[in-house]
Scaffold this motif. Structure first.
Motif: not given
Length: 585
Positions: A61, A64-65, A210, A214, A217-218, A295, A299, A350, A353-354
């Motif tokens: 998670g 990806v986030g 997150n 995430t 977001h996906i 991940s 991604v 998104g 999260t990043s």
């Protein structure tokens, strides 16, 4: 900070320390740590311990986030419009392969030595304090600048979500400042400071926040991919909007694909942040390989699909460099404009999260650098209530917010790419060195000679690729470089035995995979522009200056006070007496 009083207690003491700098550099620059020291003695300097509460799904998670928001929604438009065109899909695939090979190198270290220091700790136990400091300084700069870039990208997409025709409406311009530094972004500052408070509170709670964002977001990414392919046209992969512009799938040539790959490599910084959470993972042996490599693979697939859907929506010469996806749906029929607004909302979350993941990572790097005594140990403190590095988090959060306030996106992205490639290059070298050299019992020169020759061959190949005129002579020279690189690699593989085998998890096909990673990182470094190298040289030079003026004296004092030891030639048993520090099977 009593350990620092010897050199920093007065101006006279400091000037005496400066006069002794050559001797201190000889003693400290090549001094190495060990896994045992990193997992026990160094951790003790933080006071409280970080809580081991994360599992593999938390790491996936976080990965990806941490990667998706930064990459697709900030760099894709610029890479497609200026460098690769529709072939940006291949740029992401190449960058993803390079990241995966680097992820294998990170994973071997993280499983064997599950501490929060990431690449800094890995270089410190192989090549010594000086190279670790230069690597750590570049890592901190990378994280701060990439977070600032992503925070400004958040403002651009927020403007889209609000239906504004131009995201600059959310910023204000100061005309007396140079272009590129004159657009003030208060929203980016507010976002960075708010997330700083979140990561100071709790890592596990940050993981749940997150995870929820995430997953949403996906779902949003899948929506974008479906909408892109359903509304897009295949002709956009080969036909530009302006017939005067270059057409085809490779409008900028094969070199443009690699230039684009170097640009979008920023997208994969997230997995590096995951490795810094190794100290908080419940079962490092099982959770870290799945979390880091899994991940990156997931991604990469998402990136390629999103880049393809964006290329299907619009010809590359019509793509908005700063907000490519939302801009694509603004074109054409007004009945699609609601999709543009939705993209602005989804991309904004998104990017949050990043930012969350990257700010977690940068704080942990700073914390472990503080444990090594090359920066003030104040940064190493873990808050007893939250079990998080609050001091490092707050300091870097304020620093990031200050840069996000006024610095243009393009200035930030180029510098981040070159710094990341340098750090990943160093880790790939370190994992080979650690496998083939056991200090005190193994001659290091065959391994060092191989690393030098292989890197030199990769540099020559890259220079020929970039600057030699096209034709048969160029192809012959490139083929010769490949043959020499393979020959050197095979000779090293058969002539030099491995000095150690990983107890739990190791990079497969050693030394091939890390060697390919070395080559790819050098090749991508060669794709960057001259100003990127100027900025990189400036910051690296600044880091060297800080090391000479402060860090070497600080660590020398710590060694004299017994907080650090100086080990350069003798072998140390790398075992851990504390059961909590031993990776679980």
């Amino acid at each position: 900070m009593g350990s620092h009083s010897s050199s920093f207690s007065s101006f006279q003491s400091y000037f005496r320390a400066l006069s002794d700098t050559p001797n201190r550099l000889l003693r400290r620059a090549c001094s190495v740590s060990t896994s045992f020291k990193e997992m026990s003695q160094a951790r003790e300097r933080s006071g409280s311990n970080m809580r081991r509460s994360l599992r593999w799904y938390d790491l996936v998670g976080f990965g990806v986030g941490g990667m998706v928001g930064a990459g697709v929604f900030v760099t894709t438009g610029r890479a497609s419009r200026l460098y690769a065109g529709p072939a940006v899909v291949l740029s992401y695939a190449i960058a993803g392969l390079c990241a995966l090979l680097s992820a294998f190198c990170y994973t071997e270290f993280a499983v064997d030595m599950p501490v929060a220091g990431g690449a800094f700790s890995y270089i410190r136990v192989t090549f010594g304090e000086f190279f670790a400091f230069i690597t750590g300084a570049n890592l901190i700069i990378d994280y701060v600048l990439s977070n600032a870039a992503v925070a400004r990208g958040f403002t651009a997409y927020l403007g889209t979500a609000l239906g504004l025709s131009n995201h600059t409406h959310l910023r204000f311009t100061i005309h007396g400042l140079p272009k590129g530094y004159n657009e003030m972004d208060l929203i980016a500052v507010a976002v960075v400071l708010l997330l700083t408070l979140v990561i100071c509170y709790s890592t596990k709670e940050s993981s749940w926040v997150n995870m929820v964002l995430t997953l949403l977001h996906i779902l949003f990414i899948v929506f974008v991919i479906v909408m892109g392919f359903s509304r897009g046209e295949w002709k956009n992969f080969t036909e530009p909007a302006n017939p005067k512009n270059a057409g085809g799938f490779f409008p900028f040539g094969v070199s443009g694909v690699f230039n684009g790959a170097a640009m979008v490599y920023l997208s994969y910084i997230g997995y590096d942040a995951v490795s810094t959470m190794a100290e908080e993972v419940r079962n490092p042996v099982k959770d870290i390989p799945i979390g880091v490599s899994g991940s990156v693979i997931l991604v990469t697939v998402l990136y390629c699909l999103m880049a393809a859907s964006m290329s299907a929506l619009l010809p590359y010469d019509m793509i908005d460099a700063e907000a490519p996806f939302s801009g694509a749906f603004k074109e054409g029929s007004s009945r699609w404009r609601w999709v543009s607004n939705m993209i602005g909302v989804g991309a904004s979350f998104g990017i949050l999260t990043s930012l969350l993941v990257a700010m977690l990572g940068q704080a942990r790097y700073m914390c472990v650098i503080g444990r090594s005594c090359v920066v003030p140990s104040w940064f190493a403190r873990i808050h007893p209530s939250t079990s998080t590095p609050v001091n490092a988090s707050v300091f870097l959060g304020i620093f990031t917010a200050a840069i996000a306030l006024f610095t243009d996106l393009n200035i930030l992205l180029n510098l981040v790419s070159i710094g990341s490639l340098f750090v990943f290059y160093m880790v790939a070298n370190a994992v080979i060195y650690r496998r083939y050299v056991n200090r005190g019992t193994t001659n290091p020169w065959p391994t060092l000679s191989f690393l030098f020759c292989f890197s030199l061959t990769s540099v020559i190949f890259t220079l020929l690729w970039q600057f030699a005129p096209s034709g048969k002579p160029k192809a012959l020279m490139l083929g010769s470089c490949i043959a020499v690189a393979i020959g050197v690699l095979q000779l090293f593989h058969f002539m030099v035995p491995q000095a150690r085998k990983p107890e739990f998890w190791g990079v497969p096909l050693m030394p091939w995979i890390p060697s390919i990673s070395i080559f790819l990182n050098i090749f991508l470094l060669g794709s960057l522009d001259r100003p990127s190298y100027v900025r990189f040289g400036f910051f690296s030079g600044l880091a060297v200056l800080v090391y000479i003026l402060y860090s070497v004296h600080s660590s020398f004092d710590a060694e004299k006070d017994g907080a650090l030891s100086q080990k350069t030639g003798e072998s140390i048993k790398e075992s851990v007496d504390n059961p909590d520090d031993i990776p679980k099977v």
